[in-house]
Design a protein around this motif. Structure first.
Motif, PDB file in Angstrom:
ATOM      1  N   SER A  80      49.709  76.702   5.645  1.00  0.00           N
ATOM      2  CA  SER A  80      50.196  78.061   5.883  1.00  0.00           C
ATOM      3  C   SER A  80      50.649  78.270   7.324  1.00  0.00           C
ATOM      4  O   SER A  80      51.397  79.199   7.617  1.00  0.00           O
ATOM      5  N   GLN A  81      50.215  77.408   8.232  1.00  0.00           N
ATOM      6  CA  GLN A  81      50.617  77.523   9.637  1.00  0.00           C
ATOM      7  C   GLN A  81      51.983  76.890   9.892  1.00  0.00           C
ATOM      8  O   GLN A  81      52.535  77.040  10.979  1.00  0.00           O
ATOM      9  N   LEU A  82      52.527  76.180   8.920  1.00  0.00           N
ATOM     10  CA  LEU A  82      53.817  75.508   9.077  1.00  0.00           C
ATOM     11  C   LEU A  82      54.861  76.122   8.149  1.00  0.00           C
ATOM     12  O   LEU A  82      55.489  75.440   7.358  1.00  0.00           O
ATOM     13  N   ASN A  83      55.060  77.389   8.255  1.00  0.00           N
ATOM     14  CA  ASN A  83      56.025  78.104   7.433  1.00  0.00           C
ATOM     15  C   ASN A  83      57.450  77.710   7.839  1.00  0.00           C
ATOM     16  O   ASN A  83      57.812  77.803   9.011  1.00  0.00           O
ATOM     17  N   HIS A  84      58.241  77.301   6.870  1.00  0.00           N
ATOM     18  CA  HIS A  84      59.619  76.879   7.140  1.00  0.00           C
ATOM     19  C   HIS A  84      60.487  78.009   7.696  1.00  0.00           C
ATOM     20  O   HIS A  84      61.522  77.757   8.298  1.00  0.00           O
ATOM     21  N   GLN A  85      60.093  79.239   7.471  1.00  0.00           N
ATOM     22  CA  GLN A  85      60.881  80.371   7.965  1.00  0.00           C
ATOM     23  C   GLN A  85      60.614  80.654   9.441  1.00  0.00           C
ATOM     24  O   GLN A  85      61.408  81.319  10.094  1.00  0.00           O
ATOM     25  N   ASP A  86      59.505  80.175   9.967  1.00  0.00           N
ATOM     26  CA  ASP A  86      59.112  80.463  11.344  1.00  0.00           C
ATOM     27  C   ASP A  86      59.840  79.563  12.335  1.00  0.00           C
ATOM     28  O   ASP A  86      60.217  78.436  12.016  1.00  0.00           O
ATOM     29  N   SER A  87      59.978  80.075  13.541  1.00  0.00           N
ATOM     30  CA  SER A  87      60.465  79.265  14.647  1.00  0.00           C
ATOM     31  C   SER A  87      59.273  78.695  15.393  1.00  0.00           C
ATOM     32  O   SER A  87      58.233  79.344  15.514  1.00  0.00           O
ATOM     33  N   PHE A  88      59.427  77.486  15.867  1.00  0.00           N
ATOM     34  CA  PHE A  88      58.405  76.808  16.640  1.00  0.00           C
ATOM     35  C   PHE A  88      59.024  76.359  17.952  1.00  0.00           C
ATOM     36  O   PHE A  88      60.248  76.298  18.089  1.00  0.00           O
ATOM     37  N   ASN A  89      58.195  76.040  18.907  1.00  0.00           N
ATOM     38  CA  ASN A  89      58.654  75.457  20.158  1.00  0.00           C
ATOM     39  C   ASN A  89      58.164  74.021  20.211  1.00  0.00           C
ATOM     40  O   ASN A  89      56.990  73.755  19.919  1.00  0.00           O
ATOM     41  N   LEU A  90      59.056  73.126  20.571  1.00  0.00           N
ATOM     42  CA  LEU A  90      58.710  71.724  20.775  1.00  0.00           C
ATOM     43  C   LEU A  90      58.933  71.431  22.247  1.00  0.00           C
ATOM     44  O   LEU A  90      60.014  71.704  22.783  1.00  0.00           O
ATOM     45  N   THR A  91      57.914  70.901  22.898  1.00  0.00           N
ATOM     46  CA  THR A  91      57.988  70.608  24.330  1.00  0.00           C
ATOM     47  C   THR A  91      57.487  69.198  24.573  1.00  0.00           C
ATOM     48  O   THR A  91      56.454  68.800  24.018  1.00  0.00           O
ATOM     49  N   PHE A  92      58.219  68.456  25.406  1.00  0.00           N
ATOM     50  CA  PHE A  92      57.741  67.137  25.809  1.00  0.00           C
ATOM     51  C   PHE A  92      58.215  66.840  27.218  1.00  0.00           C
ATOM     52  O   PHE A  92      59.232  67.357  27.671  1.00  0.00           O
ATOM     53  N   THR A  93      57.432  66.035  27.914  1.00  0.00           N
ATOM     54  CA  THR A  93      57.742  65.642  29.285  1.00  0.00           C
ATOM     55  C   THR A  93      58.392  64.269  29.248  1.00  0.00           C
ATOM     56  O   THR A  93      57.947  63.383  28.515  1.00  0.00           O
ATOM     57  N   LEU A  94      59.431  64.112  30.036  1.00  0.00           N
ATOM     58  CA  LEU A  94      60.114  62.823  30.082  1.00  0.00           C
ATOM     59  C   LEU A  94      59.248  61.792  30.786  1.00  0.00           C
ATOM     60  O   LEU A  94      58.685  62.073  31.852  1.00  0.00           O
ATOM     61  N   PRO A  95      59.112  60.621  30.180  1.00  0.00           N
ATOM     62  CA  PRO A  95      58.308  59.577  30.822  1.00  0.00           C
ATOM     63  C   PRO A  95      58.919  59.172  32.160  1.00  0.00           C
ATOM     64  O   PRO A  95      60.129  59.243  32.352  1.00  0.00           O
ATOM     65  N   GLN A  96      58.073  58.785  33.068  1.00  0.00           N
ATOM     66  CA  GLN A  96      58.492  58.309  34.386  1.00  0.00           C
ATOM     67  C   GLN A  96      59.324  59.345  35.124  1.00  0.00           C
ATOM     68  O   GLN A  96      60.282  59.024  35.831  1.00  0.00           O
ATOM     69  N   SER A  97      58.957  60.621  34.957  1.00  0.00           N
ATOM     70  CA  SER A  97      59.636  61.689  35.682  1.00  0.00           C
ATOM     71  C   SER A  97      58.590  62.524  36.405  1.00  0.00           C
ATOM     72  O   SER A  97      57.400  62.408  36.154  1.00  0.00           O
ATOM     73  N   ASP A  98      59.053  63.364  37.283  1.00  0.00           N
ATOM     74  CA  ASP A  98      58.156  64.271  38.000  1.00  0.00           C
ATOM     75  C   ASP A  98      57.992  65.551  37.199  1.00  0.00           C
ATOM     76  O   ASP A  98      58.452  66.617  37.589  1.00  0.00           O
ATOM     77  N   ASN A  99      57.359  65.414  36.025  1.00  0.00           N
ATOM     78  CA  ASN A  99      57.097  66.550  35.136  1.00  0.00           C
ATOM     79  C   ASN A  99      58.362  67.247  34.652  1.00  0.00           C
ATOM     80  O   ASN A  99      58.376  68.463  34.465  1.00  0.00           O
ATOM     81  N   VAL A 100      59.431  66.494  34.438  1.00  0.00           N
ATOM     82  CA  VAL A 100      60.642  67.051  33.843  1.00  0.00           C
ATOM     83  C   VAL A 100      60.387  67.192  32.347  1.00  0.00           C
ATOM     84  O   VAL A 100      60.028  66.222  31.681  1.00  0.00           O
ATOM     85  N   SER A 101      60.551  68.413  31.838  1.00  0.00           N
ATOM     86  CA  SER A 101      60.261  68.614  30.423  1.00  0.00           C
ATOM     87  C   SER A 101      61.478  69.141  29.681  1.00  0.00           C
ATOM     88  O   SER A 101      62.381  69.734  30.267  1.00  0.00           O
ATOM     89  N   VAL A 102      61.475  68.874  28.390  1.00  0.00           N
ATOM     90  CA  VAL A 102      62.498  69.375  27.470  1.00  0.00           C
ATOM     91  C   VAL A 102      61.790  70.334  26.527  1.00  0.00           C
ATOM     92  O   VAL A 102      60.733  70.009  25.977  1.00  0.00           O
ATOM     93  N   GLN A 103      62.368  71.515  26.365  1.00  0.00           N
ATOM     94  CA  GLN A 103      61.810  72.526  25.473  1.00  0.00           C
ATOM     95  C   GLN A 103      62.908  72.983  24.539  1.00  0.00           C
ATOM     96  O   GLN A 103      64.028  73.257  24.977  1.00  0.00           O
ATOM     97  N   MET A 104      62.571  73.051  23.266  1.00  0.00           N
ATOM     98  CA  MET A 104      63.555  73.528  22.303  1.00  0.00           C
ATOM     99  C   MET A 104      62.882  74.388  21.246  1.00  0.00           C
ATOM    100  O   MET A 104      61.734  74.153  20.881  1.00  0.00           O
ATOM    101  N   SER A 105      63.601  75.387  20.798  1.00  0.00           N
ATOM    102  CA  SER A 105      63.167  76.197  19.666  1.00  0.00           C
ATOM    103  C   SER A 105      63.637  75.476  18.416  1.00  0.00           C
ATOM    104  O   SER A 105      64.824  75.129  18.305  1.00  0.00           O
ATOM    105  N   VAL A 106      62.717  75.241  17.475  1.00  0.00           N
ATOM    106  CA  VAL A 106      63.030  74.428  16.300  1.00  0.00           C
ATOM    107  C   VAL A 106      62.557  75.112  15.022  1.00  0.00           C
ATOM    108  O   VAL A 106      61.713  75.997  15.050  1.00  0.00           O
ATOM    109  N   LYS A 107      63.131  74.675  13.919  1.00  0.00           N
ATOM    110  CA  LYS A 107      62.676  75.057  12.587  1.00  0.00           C
ATOM    111  C   LYS A 107      62.387  73.782  11.813  1.00  0.00           C
ATOM    112  O   LYS A 107      63.031  72.753  12.012  1.00  0.00           O
ATOM    113  N   ILE A 108      61.429  73.857  10.919  1.00  0.00           N
ATOM    114  CA  ILE A 108      61.083  72.717  10.075  1.00  0.00           C
ATOM    115  C   ILE A 108      62.125  72.615   8.959  1.00  0.00           C
ATOM    116  O   ILE A 108      62.381  73.594   8.267  1.00  0.00           O
TER     117      ILE A 108
END
Length: 125
Positions: free
Chosen positions: A48-76
């Motif tokens: 129930s926490q993974l509703n396909h209608q909901d928007s989620f945020n996906l965040t990850f930090t690039l390896p070997q970087s000074d905390n450079v991160s990518v953030q995107m709003s996603v749907k399942i």
């Protein structure tokens, strides 16, 4: 019906966080494209926490970087026993720039990258 992919998927094993505003789940990023990502199924998540209608945020930090991160709003877009397929709905310009660079460094052809970027722009307009 066979789905025709318009975006090259880049293997990109990395830790990431999937969140919905109420919950944060640590996941493994499996691959990326200009239009989304494939991630491991979050541990200890209720269906129930993974509703396909909901928007989620996906965040990850690039390896070997000074905390450079990518953030995107996603749907399942698809759920399998071990993985979730996510479609990117929007992202900020810095994240888009970093994602483009990741894809560019892993593609064999700059022409293919330009075609994918043009398709992405046409699709989002």
């Amino acid at each position: 019906m066979t789905e025709r992919r318009h975006y090259t998927r880049i293997i990109f094993a990395n830790d990431a966080v999937l969140s919905n505003g109420h919950y944060n789940w640590t996941v493994k990023l499996i691959d990326l494209s200009l239009n989304g990502a494939l991630i491991s199924h979050p541990d200890q998540v209720l269906p129930s926490q993974l509703n396909h209608q909901d928007s989620f945020n996906l965040t990850f930090t690039l390896p070997q970087s000074d905390n450079v991160s990518v953030q995107m709003s996603v749907k399942i877009v698809h759920v399998e026993p071990e993985v979730l397929g996510l479609r990117c709905e929007k992202m900020d310009i810095d994240s888009a720039t970093h994602l483009r660079r990741i894809v560019e460094l892993n593609m064999a052809s700059e022409d293919l990258l330009m075609r994918e970027l043009e398709h992405l722009i046409e699709q989002k307009i």
